[in-house]
Design a protein around this motif. Structure first.
Motif, mmCIF file in Angstrom:
data_model
loop_
_atom_site.group_PDB
_atom_site.id
_atom_site.type_symbol
_atom_site.label_atom_id
_atom_site.label_comp_id
_atom_site.label_asym_id
_atom_site.label_seq_id
_atom_site.Cartn_x
_atom_site.Cartn_y
_atom_site.Cartn_z
ATOM 1 N N ALA A 171 0.862 -1.189 0.000
ATOM 2 C CA ALA A 171 0.000 0.000 0.000
ATOM 3 C C ALA A 171 0.889 1.227 0.000
ATOM 4 O O ALA A 171 1.432 1.630 1.044
ATOM 5 C CB ALA A 171 -0.927 0.000 1.209
ATOM 6 N N ALA A 172 1.066 1.814 -1.178
ATOM 7 C CA ALA A 172 2.005 2.921 -1.326
ATOM 8 C C ALA A 172 1.610 4.148 -0.516
ATOM 9 O O ALA A 172 2.452 4.978 -0.181
ATOM 10 C CB ALA A 172 2.146 3.295 -2.803
ATOM 11 N N TRP A 173 0.317 4.274 -0.166
ATOM 12 C CA TRP A 173 -0.111 5.439 0.611
ATOM 13 C C TRP A 173 0.521 5.471 2.001
ATOM 14 O O TRP A 173 0.488 6.503 2.668
ATOM 15 C CB TRP A 173 -1.629 5.523 0.705
ATOM 16 N N ARG A 174 1.092 4.366 2.430
ATOM 17 C CA ARG A 174 1.762 4.364 3.729
ATOM 18 C C ARG A 174 3.025 5.221 3.728
ATOM 19 O O ARG A 174 3.452 5.718 4.780
ATOM 20 C CB ARG A 174 2.103 2.936 4.153
ATOM 21 N N THR A 175 3.625 5.372 2.567
ATOM 22 C CA THR A 175 4.898 6.091 2.482
ATOM 23 C C THR A 175 4.877 7.282 1.532
ATOM 24 O O THR A 175 5.849 8.037 1.480
ATOM 25 C CB THR A 175 6.019 5.136 2.042
#
Length: 233
Positions: A171-175
């Motif tokens: 989940a790229a939204w974490r970073t």
């Protein structure tokens, strides 16, 4: 530090192609942004994400990834590419690790889309889905000129059934900094699916527009503004 603008990669969703982004593409180009609108295969989440990531990694400099609908799931995985500086979800799926489209949608009442899917079979990829041509304007393209809706319906890119059941690996939204838009009058994705995904992802900059699923067509200036705000991060 370079003053060059980041490249904006616009990722379409299911039952769509690059034409759906045309009004927003024009605005961004007129503002001097490099823009790429690749054709997503719409076969599997892992394969589609790998393809978009390969597009991103061949671009020189920073990239802003904007995903509409299923394209939101794609950028969730592809967005871990190092050069991606921001994500933008437009009426899209913000999945978490280990979650599929079917699992996220399954927690909410069905939208109108479910009753208007047509299943076909391909010799390689198994079942795939399109939207009934007669219902396309009502379900996906509400608010558009009916003649425009007809053209978009004719150019549908089917979504393979496998894409519904495959879980996101990351989940790229974490970073990555993220922004999002809810289509409050969406009849393709239950707007609560969008809201839930964005809230879970901790996205602070969320805009609600009183429009249908194809906000890029009905509200291009507003969509472009959210993307350019993300590009300024």
């Amino acid at each position: 530090m370079s003053d060059a603008k980041p490249t904006i990669v616009l990722v379409h969703g299911a039952f769509a192609d690059a034409a759906g982004w045309a009004p927003v593409t024009r605005i961004l180009l007129d503002q001097g942004f490099p823009v790429i609108v690749p054709s997503v295969p719409n076969r599997t989440l892992s394969g589609d994400s790998a393809y978009i990531r390969s597009v991103v990694e061949q671009i020189e400099g920073p990239v802003v990834l904007a995903g509409h609908s299923y394209g939101g799931a794609v950028i969730t995985v592809a967005g871990v590419a190092e050069s991606v500086t921001a994500l933008v979800y437009i009426a899209g799926y913000a999945l978490t690790e280990g979650e599929s489209l079917g699992e996220l949608q399954g927690g909410f009442p069905d939208s109108d889309l479910a009753a208007h899917l047509v299943q076909n079979t391909t010799p390689v990829d198994g079942p795939e889905f399109t939207v009934e041509t007669a219902a396309f304007g009502e379900v996906l393209a509400a608010g558009l000129d009916p003649k425009v809706a007809q053209v978009l319906a004719a150019g549908q890119r089917p979504l393979a059934a496998a894409a519904f059941g495959e879980a996101a690996s990351v989940a790229a939204w974490r970073t990555k900094p993220s922004r999002a838009i809810v289509a409050a009058a969406d009849r393709t994705i239950n707007p609560d699916v969008e809201r839930f995904g964005y809230q879970r992802a901790g996205i602070e900059h969320v805009v609600e527009l009183d429009g249908p699923h194809l906000l890029m067509q009905t509200h291009p200036a507003e969509v472009a503004k959210v993307i350019t705000d993300a590009a300024a991060l």
